[in-house]
Design an enzyme around this catalytic site. Structure first.
Site, short mmCIF file in Angstrom:
data_model
loop_
_atom_site.label_atom_id
_atom_site.label_comp_id
_atom_site.label_asym_id
_atom_site.label_seq_id
_atom_site.Cartn_x
_atom_site.Cartn_y
_atom_site.Cartn_z
N CYS A 121 0.85 -1.07 0.09
CA CYS A 121 -0.02 0.12 -0.08
C CYS A 121 0.84 1.14 -0.10
O CYS A 121 1.48 1.49 -1.11
CB CYS A 121 -0.88 -0.06 1.22
SG CYS A 121 -2.39 1.16 1.25
N HIS A 208 -3.96 -5.07 0.64
CA HIS A 208 -3.46 -5.29 2.00
C HIS A 208 -3.50 -6.87 2.49
O HIS A 208 -4.68 -6.91 2.96
CB HIS A 208 -4.21 -4.65 2.94
CG HIS A 208 -3.89 -3.18 3.09
ND1 HIS A 208 -2.92 -2.70 4.21
CD2 HIS A 208 -4.30 -2.08 2.60
CE1 HIS A 208 -2.82 -1.28 3.81
NE2 HIS A 208 -3.78 -0.77 3.02
N GLU A 210 -2.21 -8.29 4.63
CA GLU A 210 -2.14 -8.56 6.22
C GLU A 210 -3.30 -8.31 6.78
O GLU A 210 -3.68 -8.41 7.93
CB GLU A 210 -1.08 -7.61 6.74
CG GLU A 210 -1.57 -6.30 6.88
CD GLU A 210 -1.38 -5.29 5.42
OE1 GLU A 210 -1.43 -4.07 5.68
OE2 GLU A 210 -1.07 -5.75 4.57
#
Length: 261
Positions: A121, A208, A210
């Site tokens: 990002c 993302h 994560e």
């Protein structure tokens, strides 16, 4: 901020350049970005072990460095990979810590002995800026929540899939592909969702990997309440926030990328 280390073995070593702090509603149950990224990479390591493409006793160690406080790894030889996190800041802002990070990436050694770089990002955007791409706000506004990302032919070769299901949380974009890089993925909102350097030392993701569904749900809830997201965008994103993600496969590819010379 280091994960567990076993000095009896030679683990995969990752330095996380921390560029932001999660909102409290995320940080309290899930931890700061070193903990969140460590969870991601450990999932990737587990996936590689289940595929039997890595030895069962392989370990991965992640250590965080807050670049906003001028913290950087002292010895690059100690790491296999450098991971640049997301941030609420803008990659194009003229701030000392951001300018230093951009310069750090631009001058980073690219030989086979140096760590590889992965940008997520804000990290993707920092890498774009470092290599003279146009980085600014999208004219399409926010790209938010669960998203199906389409791979280019080169992207299919690198990510080893035909597409990627990932969470998105951004309104800034890398508008083009800088010289020396190849486009790997796009969405209708954002043309440059992923890219790789032609020497194979740097790879990026706008999304993302994560962020899980529960993490993204908290971001949507809090930022809708404070007026960042309008009701229509929020409701549309919440309808699909718990859709299946390719978290483990993306994480496994990142770990595999980092560990191979």
């Amino acid at each position: 901020m280091a994960a567990t280390i076993n000095n009896a073995k030679s683990p995969i070593r990752v330095a996380l350049l921390v560029c932001g702090t999660p909102i409290p509603a995320v940080a309290e149950p899930y931890g700061e970005y070193p903990a969140i990224f460590n969870d991601l990479l450990q999932d990737g390591l587990k996936e590689l072990k289940e595929r039997k493409t890595i030895t069962p006793d392989t370990e991965l160690v992640l250590e965080g460095f807050d670049v906003r406080e001028d913290e950087y790894p002292e010895c690059l030889a100690d790491y296999d990979g450098i991971l640049i996190s997301g941030s609420a800041s803008n990659a194009y802002d003229d701030l000392p810590w951001i300018n230093k990070l951009v310069d750090y990436v631009a001058k980073f050694p690219r030989d086979s002995e140096a760590p590889k770089i992965v940008g997520i990002c804000f990290g993707h955007q920092i890498i774009g800026r470092a290599f003279k791409a146009n980085v600014s706000k999208s004219t399409r506004g926010w790209e938010l929540g669960w998203t199906l990302t389409d791979f280019t032919e080169e992207g299919k070769k690198f990510w080893k899939e035909d597409s990627m299901r990932i969470q998105e949380l951004h309104q800034d974009v890398v508008h083009d592909v800088p010289a020396g890089f190849t486009l790997l993925a796009s969405t209708a909102h954002t043309t440059n969702q992923s890219m790789i350097s032609d020497d194979g030392r740097i790879v990026t993701l706008q999304g993302h990997p994560e962020f899980t569904g529960p993490i993204m749900r908290e971001f949507i809830r809090v930022r809708t309440a404070n007026g960042t997201f309008n009701k229509e965008l929020s409701e549309a994103s919440l309808k699909v926030v718990d859709n299946t993600l390719d978290r483990a496969t993306v994480a496994a590819r990142i770990v595999d990328f980092i560990r191979k010379a």
